[in-house]
Design a protein around this motif. Sequence first.
Motif, mmCIF file in Angstrom:
data_model
loop_
_atom_site.group_PDB
_atom_site.id
_atom_site.type_symbol
_atom_site.label_atom_id
_atom_site.label_comp_id
_atom_site.label_asym_id
_atom_site.label_seq_id
_atom_site.Cartn_x
_atom_site.Cartn_y
_atom_site.Cartn_z
ATOM 1 N N ILE A 167 18.109 15.346 35.902
ATOM 2 C CA ILE A 167 19.037 16.206 35.167
ATOM 3 C C ILE A 167 19.338 17.484 35.921
ATOM 4 N N TRP A 168 18.430 17.888 36.847
ATOM 5 C CA TRP A 168 18.679 19.110 37.621
ATOM 6 C C TRP A 168 19.892 18.978 38.530
ATOM 7 N N GLN A 169 20.272 17.756 38.826
ATOM 8 C CA GLN A 169 21.337 17.541 39.792
ATOM 9 C C GLN A 169 22.727 17.765 39.198
ATOM 10 N N PHE A 170 22.831 17.789 37.868
ATOM 11 C CA PHE A 170 24.141 17.945 37.220
ATOM 12 C C PHE A 170 24.527 19.421 37.174
ATOM 13 N N THR A 171 25.744 19.697 37.614
ATOM 14 C CA THR A 171 26.203 21.092 37.665
ATOM 15 C C THR A 171 26.330 21.714 36.279
ATOM 16 N N SER A 172 26.517 20.898 35.260
ATOM 17 C CA SER A 172 26.647 21.424 33.901
ATOM 18 C C SER A 172 25.303 21.827 33.317
ATOM 19 N N VAL A 173 24.211 21.439 33.954
ATOM 20 C CA VAL A 173 22.872 21.836 33.505
ATOM 21 C C VAL A 173 22.467 23.067 34.304
ATOM 22 N N ARG A 174 22.270 24.160 33.637
ATOM 23 C CA ARG A 174 21.977 25.426 34.313
ATOM 24 C C ARG A 174 20.654 26.028 33.878
ATOM 25 N N SER A 175 19.981 25.391 32.937
ATOM 26 C CA SER A 175 18.695 25.908 32.485
ATOM 27 C C SER A 175 17.721 24.754 32.291
ATOM 28 N N CYS A 176 16.469 25.089 32.170
ATOM 29 C CA CYS A 176 15.412 24.083 32.001
ATOM 30 C C CYS A 176 15.239 23.777 30.521
ATOM 31 N N PRO A 177 15.215 22.512 30.145
ATOM 32 C CA PRO A 177 15.053 22.178 28.726
ATOM 33 C C PRO A 177 13.672 22.518 28.183
ATOM 34 N N ILE A 178 12.686 22.716 29.084
ATOM 35 C CA ILE A 178 11.316 23.005 28.644
ATOM 36 C C ILE A 178 11.050 24.508 28.624
ATOM 37 N N HIS A 179 11.391 25.176 29.725
ATOM 38 C CA HIS A 179 11.040 26.591 29.871
ATOM 39 C C HIS A 179 12.187 27.540 29.529
ATOM 40 N N HIS A 180 13.428 27.017 29.391
ATOM 41 C CA HIS A 180 14.592 27.839 29.055
ATOM 42 C C HIS A 180 14.786 28.989 30.036
ATOM 43 N N VAL A 181 14.664 28.681 31.307
ATOM 44 C CA VAL A 181 14.925 29.656 32.377
ATOM 45 C C VAL A 181 16.024 29.085 33.265
ATOM 46 N N PRO A 182 16.764 29.944 33.975
ATOM 47 C CA PRO A 182 17.831 29.428 34.839
ATOM 48 C C PRO A 182 17.275 28.570 35.970
ATOM 49 N N LEU A 183 17.984 27.518 36.320
ATOM 50 C CA LEU A 183 17.659 26.750 37.519
ATOM 51 C C LEU A 183 18.026 27.593 38.741
ATOM 52 N N ILE A 184 17.285 27.410 39.835
ATOM 53 C CA ILE A 184 17.592 28.130 41.080
ATOM 54 C C ILE A 184 17.970 27.119 42.146
ATOM 55 N N ALA A 185 18.835 27.526 43.051
ATOM 56 C CA ALA A 185 19.249 26.671 44.172
ATOM 57 C C ALA A 185 18.487 27.092 45.418
ATOM 58 N N LEU A 186 17.833 26.118 46.069
ATOM 59 C CA LEU A 186 17.103 26.408 47.305
ATOM 60 C C LEU A 186 18.071 26.458 48.472
ATOM 61 N N PRO A 187 17.776 27.268 49.505
ATOM 62 C CA PRO A 187 18.660 27.348 50.671
ATOM 63 C C PRO A 187 18.872 25.994 51.309
ATOM 64 N N ALA A 188 20.105 25.749 51.772
ATOM 65 C CA ALA A 188 20.437 24.464 52.383
ATOM 66 C C ALA A 188 19.948 24.413 53.827
ATOM 67 N N GLU A 189 19.601 23.216 54.267
ATOM 68 C CA GLU A 189 19.191 22.990 55.647
ATOM 69 C C GLU A 189 20.421 22.799 56.535
ATOM 70 N N LYS A 190 20.224 22.959 57.808
ATOM 71 C CA LYS A 190 21.318 22.781 58.756
ATOM 72 C C LYS A 190 21.830 21.355 58.721
ATOM 73 N N TYR A 191 20.909 20.417 58.672
ATOM 74 C CA TYR A 191 21.280 18.998 58.614
ATOM 75 C C TYR A 191 21.107 18.519 57.171
ATOM 76 N N THR A 192 22.168 18.022 56.613
ATOM 77 C CA THR A 192 22.195 17.682 55.182
ATOM 78 C C THR A 192 21.098 16.707 54.807
ATOM 79 N N ILE A 193 20.775 15.755 55.684
ATOM 80 C CA ILE A 193 19.802 14.725 55.340
ATOM 81 C C ILE A 193 18.439 15.319 55.029
#
Length: 624
Positions: A128-154
């Motif tokens: 469920i974290w992968q959906f852009t419409s989900v912005r909070s955690c259903p358990i902890h009710h805190v915002p999801l955070i995005a980790l920095p992207a790597e140079k190589y997508t894989i």
Amino acid sequence: MSAMESKQAPDLCFPIQSDETATSYVSRLSGYCGLGSPSDLSLDLGFRWQDFIRGDETCMLRLAQVTGITKETLLAQAIRTIARGRFLVSGHVCARGVFVRSRLRVCPRCLVADQEQNGRLGRYRRPIWQFTSVRSCPIHHVPLIALPAEKYTINNYDFLNQTEKHFGQIHQAANSDDSLAFTALEVYLAQRLKGQKANAFLDAMPIHLAMRLCEMLGFVLAFGPERMVSEASDADMSAAGEQGFQALKFGEEGLFRALDTLVSPISRRTVRHQKDFGAFFEWLRNASLGSEFENLKDKVRAYIFRNYPFREGDTVLGKPSPSPVVYSINGACRQLKMERQRMNRFLLETGEAVVDRTAQEVWLKDKISAAELERIKCEMSGRLSAEVAAQALRISIDLLTELRGAGHLAPVTDALDQRPKFRQAELEAIAAGLLSGVEDPAPVATDTVSLVSAAMRVRCRSVDIVELVQAGRLKTYDLGDEKNGFDRVGISLAELKTVLPPLEMAALPKGDAARRLHVTYQTIIYLAQHGMLTLQRLRNPKSRQFLAAVTETSLEQFESTFVTLGQLARLNCRASGPLKSHLEAKGICPAGVPAGISCYYDRYSTGFRLKQFGLTLPCVQGGH
């Protein structure tokens, strides 16, 4: 020798979490096996890591054979590429843009809890974290955070190593006081991914369309049509999704209700749907989300055509408008080929429009529908001048005026020339009403004549005969289809004479009563209104017309109780003005009456004193 063969063969019965993505499991499994990355594990198992990321079934089957986990379990939480820009997630087809594949979005508190319970290998990725419409955690009710992207997508798919690399950021976010409620829309998505159904209208759409519809509609409802989506924060979009989902809980009707709140009053006179719907309309116009999206656009387009005064052929969302459903004042004028000034007057007369004093313009209270336009057309064409109306009823202008004065016809002031016009339907109704319950065929007796002729023969008003018929006191006869209007209404003279009042009158016309009492005409009306005289509807023996006459009994009763100043002045050959002043000087005052009403005195209280001053009182007619 492979990396796995160089070490003691590990136990690959490594458990998968019930809500874990397939790539997350392989990432953790590679760490469990002591390998550097999922790519190494994939090569050891005989497939490419890129193919596994795309959800290849052969790769899933190979992993299932090694780990003992069923292929169905792995596929259930995998994101599988099924076509260009289309993916299969938990059995649901989704479009690119509604979820994030190559970027990691996580709940920091969930990952900290995972590590505290099961160590570093316990951290796993929830689908469920992968959906852009989900912005909070259903358990902890805190915002999801995005980790920095790597140079190589894989490398972004290596969940274990990426969370290990950025665990400091994750731990810091877990200790933050930030909070964000898990909205009803996010609850709906979580339930739908588990196969549950909660909203028939949204359930019929692909997940990506349902989620985006809630967000875009809710964004305009929450923040207005002027604001741009690019300016919104995650909290804003979370609130927008919540409001849109609440509106769409009522299905298609809820969608139209929400759009109703966005339609501005200006829409009654101009097309402005783009400004009213703002970001929602821009999304409909620019997005491309498949055939189901086209169905949604069709519904919204039909709503727009129903609520905005388009011309035929105007294009909305790629399709032309059919014949107009609603009209502005200008559109109605074009359709009916009518001057704007006349239309304005007509709409103001019928109460369908108001005048904006500030802008000096006429505004509709509501839009003119096609049915309303047809009604206006029929009503305007059904209005007849007095001459044409009299000809339609086969009567004179004078009789038409009498019918109007008696309240049987209610003309309207025409919007164009400001002259009274008669409604054709009302004329037809009064003629038909006289023939309802008609005796057919007409009697053979020769005294049956038309209504107008009967009035002339017995010297009474035609209106009086009409009222006798309407009261059910006089029968009518149909004189034949070849006649029209009042000419078709037959009246028996013998029957008419029996229902008309007798010619002898035990009463006086109001004018004669005024002359008898030596008062003004208005005084007779005043005395009648205050119950001192009685009026009765009788026929004048001379003119044979109906009139309101003063009964002889009430006149005699008045004269026995009162004496008027006019009677005193005439009988005593005195001028009424000086006589009144003389009496007031002697303390004899008349009854209190308004200005303009003749004076009168009470016989019993003032009669003796009047005689003391040498005044003669008139005798009461009738022997009193």
